[in-house]
Write a protein that holds these residues in place. Structure first.
Motif: not given
Length: 736
Positions: A408-419, A425-426, A430-439, A466-468
């Motif tokens: 039941r969760l596989m479509p959500n897991i696949e969507a999370a992997l795609a994210w 990884d902006r 090869g590393f996952v980073e973050y930077q806010r989209l809204t101030p 930033i990659a933590l």
């Protein structure tokens, strides 16, 4: 931790009228100083003082809250015009009710003549929350040898403040308060917000008060010697009509239903008893707090993050809480996974930091969130919730072998992997980073989300995407979990690709994050890929998911257990040698129980169980000094001093879900507890008991349709595992 840091809470302007002076603000007591009593049921929670009152005033968090709005901001009890004296204030072991025992002070008439000697009248307030309502019984007993005529007054008010207002966020404009509606034994207080929603509080009394206004109910009772008289109060939130039931009757119905519900919700959970009665109290309180914090959703049970500031859905908090208590009750993990899957982002929305496949950070229902005065109505600004979602899905399958839920969760897991690949990884390094989209969103989007929590060795704040370190660990764990899920579902080719990605990340992470001079992994890489050469507890999370190379583990463990990190109570968020170290800060030197539990689990994963037990011993020692044996969200990172309590953090949430669940993960880590549902094995791999325990018994340890009772006892330097009883075909395996 969550949407607004505790520094922001503690340093923000206090709400209140313009007549409040700065001097008065200086004397607002902290949560720790007041040691409030808290209750919760689903979307309603209450914060009360130890007398059972709701004290209003600048900065006071007291109140009855429903869906992020304070529906009752003041409730004060007096007897003949005087505030009763506190005898005791206790919560039932299962958190079903709050009981406050009070007595009268000396009471004088207008001429100064004492008319009632102290300690002759006993007042017992019994209170519970159920179904968006607060129920109270006030039993008054006369222990004097003569009859007394008593006047009891309940003064009440509702400010309908948004929770963010209570926390200190200023609002230049508010909606309109309605005139109180008084009829018979009821008062309706109402407010029409700027969002056009009418919010109402209905107070019902039994018996009918002698006088009732929009601010006060007065009862006049005569008590013969040793006679008892009971009064009842019913406070309904957002109910247009409560019906004609007597508050006396509804109190007992709600009490019955609340206790039944708590018994039912905990019936699936394993039970822990030990040779240490104090630890038994602490772990029982932890389990009771967890089930109090759980809210029933259409998708299943979901643990809200904490009281008072975070009694709502948080993605990261619930995911980690579910991981911590997965061995005890896997149904919580299922509820969390299904709820977050149902609320997974499907579109790009900069205002809410949403991107397709991303997992929710926070959900709010209050007026300010609806009006976008704060960005957290449905907010996705956490970088780690998405990989943690996949990690929990894999751990849940490993614990339960529930393939139907995983399908039941596989479509959500696949969507999370795609994210992770498309948005996480902006810069495609090869590393996952973050930077806010809204101030208006969070500047830092890992679990340490204070504005000053990510910095360089000289103290300058990190900038850019930033990659933590711990986020890479969660991504590694997510890919490993997704590979295991894919293999179980018969997709070996997909599993092989995910395992290769995880292996590649492990190699690159070691090259870019391990610092030989520091002897551990750096905190993060900034937007220019410069390492933040800071020794932080984040490195311990690389052990938790297995990202750290085996040859690095000993160095990381040694770093985290030296005096610069380990206070005697637990491991600090950063070492005392770092530029921004402050033991009184929210994230830069404090001790967080959940952080320590994840680190201890990481130690155990690499074979350092005795070091894990050492952290467990420190946190347990701290709990012996805490009110109700309840571990708070965090406490200050000062070194442990002989015969002294830990230093408390002033606005820490208490209870807090992932702190309450921390002792459960410590138990699992020290015992090496693992599950193989397909073979029906419960495994104890090289178990270790901390020094404060000589024995631990786990009852109703479930696996599939069966369960087992197991005792682990210290015998010399060994831990012996005994099976006390079982149902089904479960086998217990002990490895040395």
């Amino acid at each position: 931790m969550q949407s607004v840091s505790a520094e922001a809470i503690s340093h923000a302007p206090f709400p209140g009228g313009s007549g409040v002076t700065h001097l008065a603000q200086l004397f607002v007591p902290s949560l720790q100083e007041r040691r409030p009593r808290t209750l919760k049921h689903d979307d309603i929670f209450g914060v009360f003082d130890r007398n059972g009152d709701v004290l209003s005033g600048p900065g006071s968090p007291d109140g009855i809250y429903y869906r992020d709005t304070r529906y009752l901001s003041h409730l004060g009890l007096t007897i003949n015009g005087a505030r009763p004296m506190l005898l005791s204030s206790t919560l039932r072991d299962d958190n079903a009710t709050l009981t406050c025992d009070l007595t009268n002070p000396d009471i004088f008439d207008a001429e100064g003549v004492r008319v009632l000697k102290h300690d002759l009248i006993h007042l017992r307030r019994s209170r519970l929350l159920w179904g968006a309502r607060c129920f109270e019984r006030l039993a008054v007993r006369n222990f004097d040898e003569v009859r007394h005529r008593l006047q009891l007054e309940l003064v009440f008010a509702s400010d309908f403040a948004d929770l963010f207002e209570v926390r200190g966020t200023p609002r230049p404009h508010r909606g309109e308060d309605c005139q109180p509606d008084v009829a018979g034994n009821r008062v309706a207080l109402a407010y029409v917000g700027l969002d056009g929603v009418r919010r109402a509080t209905i107070l019902s009394f039994d018996p009918v008060p002698a006088t009732l206004t929009g601010e006060q109910a007065t009862f006049v009772i005569e008590l013969a010697p040793h006679e008892t008289h009971s009064l009842f109060l019913d406070v309904g939130c957002d109910k247009k009509e409560i019906g004609d039931e007597s508050p006396r009757r509804t109190f007992f119905i709600a009490l019955r239903d609340a206790r039944r519900a708590l018994r039912h919700s905990t019936s699936k959970a394993a039970v822990i008893t030990t040779s240490n009665e104090i630890f038994d109290e602490a772990v029982h309180r932890s389990v009771s707090d967890l089930y109090m914090l759980i809210t029933q959703t259409p998708e299943g049970p979901y643990p809200y993050a904490g009281i008072p500031w975070f009694s709502t859905v948080f993605g990261r908090d619930a995911l980690i809480t579910a991981i911590e208590m997965l061995w005890l009750d896997p149904s919580i993990a299922r509820g969390v996974l299904l709820y977050l899957a149902a609320n997974q982002a499907t579109e790009l929305d900069h205002v809410s930091d949403a991107e397709p496949g991303k997992i929710l950070h926070e959900l709010r229902h209050g007026e300010m969130a609806v009006l976008r005065e704060v960005p957290f109505r449905r907010y996705y600004g956490s970088v780690d919730s998405t990989p943690l979602f996949i990690m929990l899905a894999g751990a849940y399958l490993e614990r339960t072998s529930d393939l139907d839920t995983l399908q039941r969760l596989m479509p959500n897991i696949e969507a999370a992997l795609a994210w992770i690949d498309d948005y996480g990884d902006r810069d495609k390094d090869g590393f996952v980073e973050y930077q806010r989209l809204t101030p208006d969103g969070l500047a830092n989007q890992g679990w340490k989300d204070s504005s000053d929590s990510v910095f360089h060795a000289d103290g300058t704040l990190a900038k850019g995407s930033i990659a933590l370190a711990e986020v890479q660990a969660y991504v590694y764990g997510a890919w490993c979990a997704a590979a295991a899920i894919s293999r179980r579902l018969g997709n070996s080719a997909r599993a092989n690709k995910l395992e290769a990605k995880a292996s590649d990340l492990r190699d690159r992470f070691d090259v870019c994050f391990f610092d030989e001079q520091l002897g551990t992994y750096v905190l993060a890489l900034d937007g220019d890929k410069r390492p933040c050469r800071v020794r932080s507890s984040n490195a311990g999370h690389t052990l938790f998911t297995g990202l750290a190379r085996a040859e690095r583990a000993k160095s990381v463990v040694q770093s985290l257990t030296e005096r610069a990190f380990f206070t005697g109570w637990g491991i600090r968020t950063i070492a005392a040698t770092e530029a921004r170290y402050n033991p009184m800060s929210y994230h830069n030197g404090s001790v967080w129980p959940h952080d320590n539990a994840l680190i201890a689990a990481g130690f155990a994963r690499y074979g350092f169980r005795h070091e894990a037990a050492k952290i467990f011993e420190g946190l347990f020692a701290a709990s012996t000094y805490l009110d109700l044996r309840r571990l708070p969200e965090l406490f200050c990172g000062f070194p442990r001093q002989s015969a002294q309590a830990p230093t408390f953090y002033p606005v820490a949430c208490n209870p807090q879900a992932w702190a309450a669940a921390a002792p459960l993960l410590f138990v699992q880590a020290c015992l090496g507890l693992e599950f193989d549902p397909r073979s029906q094995f419960v495994v104890f791999d090289a178990p270790v008991l901390p020094r404060f325990l000589d024995q631990i018994v786990l009852r109703r340890l479930s696996l599939g349709a069966g369960s087992v009772d197991v005792a682990l006892r210290r015998t010399g330097s060994q831990v012996v595992v005994d099976v006390l009883g079982r149902t089904g075909s479960i086998r217990v395996v002990a490895k040395s």
